[in-house]
Design an enzyme around this catalytic site. Structure first.
Site, mmCIF file in Angstrom:
data_model
loop_
_atom_site.group_PDB
_atom_site.id
_atom_site.type_symbol
_atom_site.label_atom_id
_atom_site.label_comp_id
_atom_site.label_asym_id
_atom_site.label_seq_id
_atom_site.Cartn_x
_atom_site.Cartn_y
_atom_site.Cartn_z
ATOM 1 N N LEU A 98 40.785 33.082 40.348
ATOM 2 C CA LEU A 98 41.064 32.215 41.494
ATOM 3 C C LEU A 98 42.293 32.717 42.234
ATOM 4 O O LEU A 98 43.361 32.857 41.655
ATOM 5 C CB LEU A 98 41.293 30.776 41.021
ATOM 6 C CG LEU A 98 40.113 30.088 40.331
ATOM 7 C CD1 LEU A 98 40.524 28.702 39.848
ATOM 8 C CD2 LEU A 98 38.902 30.002 41.248
ATOM 9 N N GLY A 100 43.676 30.644 31.486
ATOM 10 C CA GLY A 100 44.289 30.569 32.808
ATOM 11 C C GLY A 100 43.251 30.265 33.862
ATOM 12 O O GLY A 100 42.431 29.359 33.712
ATOM 13 N N ASP A 101 43.272 31.039 34.947
ATOM 14 C CA ASP A 101 42.303 30.834 36.025
ATOM 15 C C ASP A 101 41.270 31.962 36.066
ATOM 16 O O ASP A 101 40.716 32.258 37.124
ATOM 17 C CB ASP A 101 43.021 30.735 37.372
ATOM 18 C CG ASP A 101 43.844 31.976 37.689
ATOM 19 O OD1 ASP A 101 44.194 32.715 36.752
ATOM 20 O OD2 ASP A 101 44.121 32.219 38.876
ATOM 21 N N GLU A 102 41.009 32.570 34.915
ATOM 22 C CA GLU A 102 40.046 33.664 34.834
ATOM 23 C C GLU A 102 38.750 33.195 34.166
ATOM 24 O O GLU A 102 38.786 32.593 33.084
ATOM 25 C CB GLU A 102 40.627 34.856 34.074
ATOM 26 C CG GLU A 102 41.788 35.521 34.804
ATOM 27 C CD GLU A 102 42.290 36.754 34.085
ATOM 28 O OE1 GLU A 102 42.807 37.660 34.756
ATOM 29 O OE2 GLU A 102 42.187 36.795 32.834
#
Length: 261
Positions: free
Chosen positions: A133, A174-176
């Site tokens: 993201l 995280g955002d992965e």
């Protein structure tokens, strides 16, 4: 009967039976992936140490001698069902992301291996999409980590809603995220899903009475074009994702060996 859904929660099994004795039944249940998690309790008059040891070695959860005490038998059944429930919960914790409820890194590795094998058998292609993201850090910095968690939950939901039944979306941390697209006929099918992912991620999201939008950078590797090893394919997709970020973000990029240079 045991391998037909819905599967039994538990099986009480005699040892001495015609045609096939209980030991062979237990062994076959243990060897079948559809039934190997069903607890088996032997209930039998054959209750010597050698018979009990053999039954437990075959994978039985417990061994009860006749004549039975109904109260004790019910308690042992209850205990085995409780153990089974705890094992199921531990398995869920080990394989699913605690925040979003989607597969985590451990389950992704297993799904990726299965997808490679399945796609190889079908003689089709598999898309491994590594998604990050764009600008997510600013959400945590300005609105706090609780708001960031809500964003991740919503993005996981959006991605899951547009995928096919056999596809997988997993969170690495995280955002992965990683999206697996097995059994594709050509890359154009993958591209159509990538565009749809960009669309749903970019939709406005309202957190703490604030509306904002995020974008995503996606790297893609293709099996068997880019490699045959699942770990290598995931690494190639990660590398392609960074290439997408470096080229301006909010886009997808297919793995190219020249990007490493």
């Amino acid at each position: 009967m045991a391998q037909c859904a819905p599967h039994p929660d538990l099986i009480l099994l005699d040892v001495r039976m015609p045609v096939m004795d209980g030991y062979e039944v237990c062994q076959r249940l243990q060897e079948n992936p559809l039934t190997c998690d069903i607890p088996v309790i032997f209930v039998t008059a054959a209750f010597d140490q050698e018979s009990e040891t053999y039954g437990l070695q075959l994978g039985a959860a417990d061994y009860i001698s006749k004549p039975i005490s109904p109260a004790i038998t019910l308690m042992r059944v209850h205990n085995q069902l409780l153990i089974k429930r705890h094992k199921k919960e531990l398995k869920r914790i080990a394989h699913y992301d605690a925040l979003t409820g989607i597969p985590n890194r451990v389950l992704l590795a297993d799904r990726l291996k299965q997808a490679v094998s399945q796609t190889k058998r079908e003689r089709k292609i598999l898309g491994i999409c590594y998604l990050d993201l764009d600008g997510f850090k600013s959400v945590n910095d300005t609105l706090g980590h609780q708001a960031g968690d809500q964003v991740l939950i919503e993005m996981a939901r959006r991605m899951g809603n547009i995928l096919r039944e056999g596809d997988t979306v997993a969170r690495l941390g995280g955002d992965e995220f990683v999206v697996l697209l097995p059994n594709l006929n050509h890359e154009e099918e993958c591209i159509a899903t990538l565009k749809r992912l960009h669309e749903v991620i970019a939709l406005p999201i309202c957190i703490q009475d604030q509306s904002f939008s995020l974008t995503s950078s996606i790297g893609v590797s293709i099996f068997p074009n880019d490699d045959n090893d699942p770990d290598v394919l995931l690494g190639h997709a990660d590398q392609a994702m960074y290439a997408a970020k470096q080229s301006g973000k909010n886009r997808y990029h297919f793995y190219n060996p020249l990007d490493a240079g």
